[in-house]
Design an enzyme around this catalytic site. Sequence first.
Site, short mmCIF file in Angstrom:
data_model
loop_
_atom_site.label_atom_id
_atom_site.label_comp_id
_atom_site.label_asym_id
_atom_site.label_seq_id
_atom_site.Cartn_x
_atom_site.Cartn_y
_atom_site.Cartn_z
N TYR A 198 0.83 -1.21 0.00
CA TYR A 198 0.00 0.00 0.00
C TYR A 198 0.86 1.26 0.00
CZ TYR A 198 -3.44 3.38 1.61
OH TYR A 198 -4.27 4.46 1.72
N TRP B 136 1.07 5.76 -1.48
CA TRP B 136 0.67 6.80 -2.43
C TRP B 136 1.70 7.07 -3.50
CZ3 TRP B 136 -3.13 11.08 -2.26
CH2 TRP B 136 -4.31 10.67 -1.63
P1 PGD Z 1 3.60 8.03 2.05
O1 PGD Z 1 4.41 8.83 2.99
O2 PGD Z 1 2.82 8.77 1.01
O3 PGD Z 1 2.61 7.21 2.97
O4 PGD Z 1 0.66 5.98 3.84
P2 PGD Z 1 1.70 5.93 2.63
O5 PGD Z 1 2.52 4.71 2.81
O6 PGD Z 1 1.02 6.14 1.33
O7 PGD Z 1 4.51 6.90 1.38
C1 PGD Z 1 4.82 6.88 0.05
C2 PGD Z 1 6.23 6.36 -0.11
O8 PGD Z 1 6.47 6.19 -1.50
C3 PGD Z 1 7.29 7.33 0.39
O9 PGD Z 1 8.23 6.66 1.19
C4 PGD Z 1 7.93 7.86 -0.90
O10 PGD Z 1 9.29 8.19 -0.75
C5 PGD Z 1 7.75 6.68 -1.83
N1 PGD Z 1 7.76 7.01 -3.26
C6 PGD Z 1 7.38 8.17 -3.85
N2 PGD Z 1 7.49 8.06 -5.19
C7 PGD Z 1 7.94 6.83 -5.44
C8 PGD Z 1 8.24 6.11 -6.65
O11 PGD Z 1 8.09 6.59 -7.75
N3 PGD Z 1 8.68 4.83 -6.53
C9 PGD Z 1 8.85 4.24 -5.32
N4 PGD Z 1 9.26 2.98 -5.30
N5 PGD Z 1 8.57 4.89 -4.17
C10 PGD Z 1 8.12 6.15 -4.23
C11 PGD Z 1 -0.37 6.94 3.90
C12 PGD Z 1 -1.49 6.42 4.84
O12 PGD Z 1 -1.15 6.68 6.21
C13 PGD Z 1 -2.80 7.03 4.53
S1 PGD Z 1 -3.29 7.17 2.87
C14 PGD Z 1 -3.67 7.39 5.51
S2 PGD Z 1 -5.13 8.19 5.13
C15 PGD Z 1 -3.47 7.04 6.92
N6 PGD Z 1 -3.56 8.20 7.76
C16 PGD Z 1 -3.23 8.07 9.06
C17 PGD Z 1 -3.79 8.89 10.10
O13 PGD Z 1 -4.61 9.78 9.88
N7 PGD Z 1 -3.39 8.65 11.37
C18 PGD Z 1 -2.52 7.69 11.68
N8 PGD Z 1 -2.15 7.53 12.96
N9 PGD Z 1 -1.97 6.92 10.72
C19 PGD Z 1 -2.30 7.06 9.43
N10 PGD Z 1 -1.73 6.25 8.47
C20 PGD Z 1 -2.19 6.22 7.10
#
Ligand code: PGD
Length: 782
Positions: free
Chosen positions: A125, A127
Amino acid sequence: MTSQTRRTGGTPYLYHSSHWGTFTAVREGDALRIQPISDDPDPSDILQNIPAALSHPARLARPLVRRGWLEDGPGPDPRRGTDGYVEMAWDDALDLAAKELARLGGGRGEAGEENAGRHVFGGSYGWSSAGRFHHAQSQVHRFLNVSFGGYVASVESYSSAAGSVILDTVAGNWRRLSREGRWWEHIRERTELVIAFGGLPLKNLAVSPGGNSRHIAAESIRAAAARGARFVSISALHDDFPNDCPVDRLAPRPATDVALMLGMAHRLIHTGAVDRGYLETYTTGWEALRAYIEGEEDGQPKTPDWAQAICGVDAREIEALADLAARSRTLITIAYGLQRAENGEQPVWMALALSCMLGGGVRRGAGFSYALGSMGNHGKPQLAVPSPTLPQGRNRSGDFIPVARIADLLLNPGGRYTYRGKDRKYGHIRLIYWAGGNPFHHHQHLDRLRKAFAKPDTIIVHDNVGTATTAHADIVFPATITAERDDIGASAGDPFLVPMKKLAEPYGEARDDFSIFCELSLRLGCLAEFSERRTAREWLEHLYGETRGALAEAGLPAPAFDTFFEGPPLHLPTSDAPSMMEAFHADPAANPLATPSGRIELFSHLAVAGGLPGHPAWIEPEEWLGSAMARTHPFQLVANQPAGKLHSQLDFGKTSMAAKIGGREVACMNEADAERLGIREGDVIRLWNARGAALAVARPSSGIAPSVIRLSTGAWYAPREIEGAGPACVNGNPNALTADRPASPLSQGCSGQLCLVSVERLKAPDPGTVPHENILLRPKRR
Ligand code: PGD
């Protein structure tokens, strides 16, 4: 789209896009200058995090292999997270990874052993990037489908699981319900009262998956207010509604909104304000819900006074809000945050029920909208043509988990659980392949996740930067960031198809996820199936072809790929088709909802089968300010989305760093609580409970309810020993504290928004923070 492709001196600005905005960029020496597109009325400052990513020392330059895995071979290993790494040449690391994938059944694909992928978790999972081709999740799914014939997938999202499942159950299709409906247009023109449970926080509305070219929320709220519309924001946090817009605020104790809604419902019944015609025509189960509200079921009428005792909002204010709602054209919205909690289905279902009692959405501008305050692409016109998506192939494993159950899966192979009313069993995972997400950011109870990540034989991760997730991997492949490759940006609900032009050369030896998977496919003998013999550029042209074909069919300008890619974003047509609810309201017999009754279900047998009460109800959570646990941990932590970044992405960027103090996340708490505890602005504080601890910098404020503390997500997880106090995440990641507890047995959703904690001024010496570049132990060159 205004042309912005040239600047003085002739250097071209190039178009690009992110989940938080479309922009143009130009290189100036080593720097990258970013400008939001001129069509965006309210661009997000998060754009300014991007330039730092080009050369930040947290970037990964070469493949890494964990020392313990290299020396002792694959297998469960508690050293993950504390072990060191060695750098490797690409060919060596790819050979090593391919050999391990082959050992675990990879490379046989369709022809191979049935279900070779059942030991592979590829739910992965996250973004990652806005580009639709280099979308890491789609790439890894496609690779695992081709090479293993499938993988253990994940369903639902961390954003919305409880809300989605209950809306699917009682209203048929949560996606259509939340996305369709031109709510922002209606708010500007028609709505008289917006009751926003969870508010309408602009920081959330800045973001939508795939891109958000026009941030229209603030201007829509202002236009509506100028017309005389009223807004009521219901949240313990003032900044859940834009400060410069007129609003009335109610601050119930977190997790108690259902009680407030039931108090309003009771008032509507007793003032004769319930729209019985609507309930009879469009819903089933009203009688059961009414009996519960009136106390015929449990002897407790859900009066406004009863509600006040639970939620803390004055009963007379609850009555006044119900009365105002009954005489207004009222829109009820509820944000994702309320359902990312224990029993998260209930506030969503009850908000829908309340809107039905008020006459639903028969009148334009009135009704129910899910997650309008959570995502930038909701409440906008939908596209009339398809936008590009990478086909992921066929997953023959058939196995999946609800996404937030990852630690349970790893810790409890063979364990049983329920999901959507069905009994299920966790598989036995030997390989985790993660690309484009950061579970050590997004999952709850991170100390438990560390134990879970010790279990598999092998963990492979692609990322641009050294996150806590890469620090638990055995093989780490450095991926490019979106700025280092060509792609196409597109999002449901956004009218622009954006040519995302490469803005910089890859950092170090970083490669695109696609090319990494091509190399592995080559070694596993399935390159032709994975790449379909297309280069990345040919894939872009191919994916664009479907949109182009649909444009041509509709008689609209359909430029050739090269013309599109060299030009400004392409304006796509939007659809005039009625939304799911508009069609249902116009003719419920001809356009029934996809529920057993074809109507909105205020009583649901499927909910009962899934382990919930048959109607929306107040169910006391284990962790709220009225529970026994609050005697030992008296603060309600709200771990919401951060304002300075998207999740944990680009946490080292300018806007994100400006929101921290001394590189550490800031926790906002009520000023009277702070004074009582001897905590002053800027003090380092420790938040803790039985699951873990985190350090943060205190910001006392009048804009947050008493006994509530807000520590937003996104700090990079760095557990370190604190003198005399055990380990704490020194950077301030709240998921060190949150519970890995499903929202309910129906949805098994993430409940990470709320938990109980204790708070104190840090007594031990401040251990400092761990800089981003030191989260993953820096390797020695081989
Ligand atoms: P991001 O930080 O967006 O978090 O969780 P998610 O895992 O989506 O992680 C994306 C990762 O992808 C980053 O490490 C980035 O460096 C990497 N990345 C970016 N581009 C690329 C690429 O092209 N290739 C590769 N291989 N990697 C790439 C988000 C999730 O957290 C979500 S959606 C929600 S809504 C939740 N929200 C909460 C919350 O409200 N409260 C708590 N306590 N916890 C939550 N967790 C959840």
